[in-house]
Write a protein that holds these residues in place. Sequence first.
Motif, short mmCIF file in Angstrom:
data_model
loop_
_atom_site.label_atom_id
_atom_site.label_comp_id
_atom_site.label_asym_id
_atom_site.label_seq_id
_atom_site.Cartn_x
_atom_site.Cartn_y
_atom_site.Cartn_z
N ILE A 36 0.84 -1.20 0.00
CA ILE A 36 0.00 0.00 0.00
C ILE A 36 0.87 1.25 0.00
O ILE A 36 0.60 2.21 -0.73
N GLN A 37 1.94 1.25 0.80
CA GLN A 37 2.84 2.40 0.84
C GLN A 37 3.49 2.62 -0.53
O GLN A 37 3.62 3.75 -0.99
N LYS A 38 3.90 1.55 -1.19
CA LYS A 38 4.50 1.66 -2.52
C LYS A 38 3.50 2.24 -3.51
O LYS A 38 3.85 3.07 -4.36
N ASP A 39 2.25 1.83 -3.41
CA ASP A 39 1.20 2.36 -4.30
C ASP A 39 0.99 3.84 -4.03
O ASP A 39 0.85 4.64 -4.96
N ALA A 44 1.92 9.52 -5.78
CA ALA A 44 2.53 10.83 -5.51
C ALA A 44 3.50 11.19 -6.62
O ALA A 44 3.55 12.34 -7.07
N GLU A 45 4.29 10.21 -7.09
CA GLU A 45 5.22 10.46 -8.19
C GLU A 45 4.46 10.81 -9.47
O GLU A 45 4.87 11.71 -10.21
N LYS A 46 3.35 10.12 -9.71
CA LYS A 46 2.55 10.42 -10.91
C LYS A 46 1.99 11.84 -10.83
O LYS A 46 2.01 12.57 -11.82
#
Length: 85
Positions: A36-39, A44-46
């Motif tokens: 979930i944190q990676k998602d 955020a990067e997107k």
Amino acid sequence: MNQLNISVTEDLQDFINEQIKTKGYSNLSEYINYLIQKDREKQAEKHLEELLLEGLESPEFIEVNDQWWEEKRLKLMNQIKGNNL
């Protein structure tokens, strides 16, 4: 902390168990929290990429130089001081 119950197919459960074992997660909760944190980071990067592209496509040009950075620094310092009062 909240609890979440999910149902997965047997083959997904096998995959999850293998990931936990081979990647060193201590339990299912740690693995799910990591995913979930990676998602969240990916989203955020997107969003940042969208903002950068929007800035590149903007007709407004801002020259970033030492004066610009100093004005930005002062503005942020004033905002911080305003929040601490």
